[in-house]
Design an enzyme around this catalytic site. Structure first.
Site, PDB file in Angstrom:
ATOM      1  CG  ASN A 209      -4.038   6.107  12.299  1.00 32.40           C
ATOM      2  OD1 ASN A 209      -3.260   6.552  13.140  1.00 32.40           O
ATOM      3  ND2 ASN A 209      -4.825   5.085  12.542  1.00 32.40           N
TER       4      ASN A 209
ATOM      5  CG  ASP B 279      -8.235   0.403  19.456  1.00 32.01           C
ATOM      6  OD1 ASP B 279      -7.234   0.152  18.755  1.00 32.01           O
ATOM      7  OD2 ASP B 279      -9.405   0.219  19.073  1.00 32.01           O
TER       8      ASP B 279
ATOM      9  CE1 TYR C 187      -3.167   2.996   0.680  1.00 29.90           C
ATOM     10  CE2 TYR C 187      -2.682   2.784   3.033  1.00 29.90           C
ATOM     11  CZ  TYR C 187      -3.307   3.449   1.989  1.00 29.90           C
ATOM     12  OH  TYR C 187      -4.058   4.565   2.242  1.00 29.90           O
TER      13      TYR C 187
ATOM     14  CB  SER D 289       4.234   2.236  13.322  1.00 31.21           C
ATOM     15  OG  SER D 289       2.964   2.396  13.889  1.00 31.21           O
ATOM     16  CB  ALA D 290       2.301   6.833  15.582  1.00 34.90           C
TER      17      ALA D 290
ATOM     18  CE  LYS E 298       6.372  -1.525  10.763  1.00 27.02           C
ATOM     19  NZ  LYS E 298       7.084  -1.637   9.496  1.00 27.02           N
TER      20      LYS E 298
ATOM     21  CE1 TYR F  88       3.150  -3.515  11.640  1.00 30.00           C
ATOM     22  CE2 TYR F  88       2.083  -2.188  13.343  1.00 30.00           C
ATOM     23  CZ  TYR F  88       2.689  -2.285  12.106  1.00 30.00           C
ATOM     24  OH  TYR F  88       2.846  -1.163  11.349  1.00 30.00           O
TER      25      TYR F  88
ATOM     26  CG  ASP G 132       6.364  -6.882  -2.614  1.00 26.25           C
ATOM     27  OD1 ASP G 132       5.805  -7.906  -2.174  1.00 26.25           O
ATOM     28  OD2 ASP G 132       6.039  -5.729  -2.299  1.00 26.25           O
TER      29      ASP G 132
ATOM     30  CG  LEU H 247     -12.155   4.023  10.724  1.00 29.86           C
ATOM     31  CD1 LEU H 247     -13.343   3.282  11.321  1.00 29.86           C
ATOM     32  CD2 LEU H 247     -11.932   5.339  11.482  1.00 29.86           C
TER      33      LEU H 247
ATOM     34  CE1 TYR I 295       6.120   5.873   6.919  1.00 31.07           C
ATOM     35  CE2 TYR I 295       4.944   3.790   6.811  1.00 31.07           C
ATOM     36  CZ  TYR I 295       5.974   4.596   6.394  1.00 31.07           C
ATOM     37  OH  TYR I 295       6.842   4.122   5.445  1.00 31.07           O
TER      38      TYR I 295
END
Ligand code: WQD
Length: 339
Positions: A179, A295, A11, A124-125, A153, A149, A31, A200, A177
């Site tokens: 979102n 979350d 992505y 990632s944040a 990172k 996961y 890849d 989401l 990153y």
């Protein structure tokens, strides 16, 4: 410049290919297509009107990665390759540690052997953990991740920092990153999750398309203005442009630098649903549901450092994100598979 992108068909990788080609760089992609399709690369070539050199293979396979560096002159690397499903990482943690950390270590070792020592890493944040201080600033201590996961990172960042500390010829740029959502405005490339989406925006898109009955909103009793979680959603093309700036920065700096890539604005889940409905003139069936384990209530970036040092800032609006996500979904209801 000629850059290698591991996981370049995924992505964020595929959108970054477009930005790099548009900026006049050359792109080599490595890849294994475990969670991506060669069709994404064909479509990037169509958008950019330029070709990409593609190698199919695994980043954990040192002989294979080494053969790519033997054949190609590479100025720098963006390392995207990795497994990324949070829930799956809780069920099969060893696969995540073995694959994601193995890929990072194999890649760095092969790079050093080939005297290519400039890397931009897709972090990632999530490495901030549940920090009570928002917005998240790069100088905050790293936190406790809530899933394997996230830890991969966190640990990959640690490994690369230590490599750069031991050998000052290395340049390591860690991009955290927030979102990423949306798609290239052409609607030719976008996010193509396998199975039921965890995130989401893909879930919203599949609900709007009728693939899912309704969106469940996970928790409405968080300490936020409307009770739902707040996140910093960033258009994937802004994120892609951030990689171009990060690579160009890496070409004439040394050592380790960390940059948040976010907008600095937080939106709640209810606000996202309303924004998607408004931007696309449709109604999205949704229900309130219990909280999702792991979350955190609020996460958004302090993006000032990327602006000051990389001269990068997110330009696209929430409306752009919602419109482009739906444009991709409605043109490609089954992702790349229908192609
Ligand atoms: C956003 C908000 C959910 C789905 C995760 C990873 C992170 C990064 C990005 C990925 C939350 C709510 C979601 C749904 C909902 N890595 N939600 N209904 O959790 O901020 O970040 O993805 O590769 O490391 O942790 O993003 O999109 O999953 O969730 O209500 O069906 O939407 O609870 O508040 P998150 P998300």
């Amino acid at each position: 410049m000629r850059f290698l992108l591991t996981g370049g068909a995924g992505y964020i990788g595929s959108h970054t290919c477009v930005s790099l080609l548009d900026a006049g760089h050359e792109v080599v992609v490595l890849d294994n297509f475990v969670n991506s399709c060669p069709e994404a690369i064909a479509r990037v070539e169509k958008i950019a009107g330029k070709s990409i050199t593609l190698y199919e293979g695994d980043c954990c396979d040192a002989a294979f990665v080494s053969s790519v560096f033997d054949k190609e002159h590479i100025d720098g690397v963006v390392h995207f390759a990795g497994l990324k499903a949070v829930g799956e990482s809780v069920r099969i943690p060893l696969n995540y540690y073995q694959n994601n950390l193995g890929a990072t270590m194999t890649l760095c070792r092969v790079m050093a052997e080939h005297h290519v020592k400039r890397i931009v890493f897709s972090s990632s944040a999530t490495v901030y953990g549940d920090s009570k201080e928002v917005p998240f600033n790069e100088s905050l201590p790293m936190g406790e991740c809530t899933n394997p996961y996230g830890w991969t990172k966190w640990m990959s960042e640690r490994i690369m920092r230590d490599i750069a500390f031991a050998d000052p010829e290395w340049t390591v740029v860690l991009l955290r990153y927030f979102n990423p959502v949306g798609a290239h405005e052409s609607g030719l490339i976008g996010e193509d999750p396998s199975g039921i989406p965890n995130n989401l925006m893909p879930f919203i898109c599949q609900t709007a398309a009728g693939v899912r009955d309704k969106l469940s909103i996970f928790g409405n009793d968080y300490p936020t203005p409307d009770g739902t979680c707040v996140r910093d959603y960033i258009h994937v093309m802004d994120l892609a442009d951030g990689h171009v700036k990060a690579l160009e920065y890496a070409m004439d700096h040394q050592g380790t630098e960390i940059f948040n890539l976010g907008t600095g604005e937080g939106y709640s889940v209810y606000q996202m649903v309303a924004a998607f409905e408004r931007a696309n003139h449709l109604t999205l069936p949704h229900v309130d549901a219990p909280r999702r384990p792991g979350d955190i209530a609020v996460s958004y970036a302090d993006p000032a450092k990327a602006k000051a040092v990389l001269h990068w800032q997110a330009k696209r609006t929430l409306d752009d994100m919602c419109r482009d996500a739906w444009n991709w979904q409605s043109r490609n209801p089954h992702g790349y598979r229908q192609a």
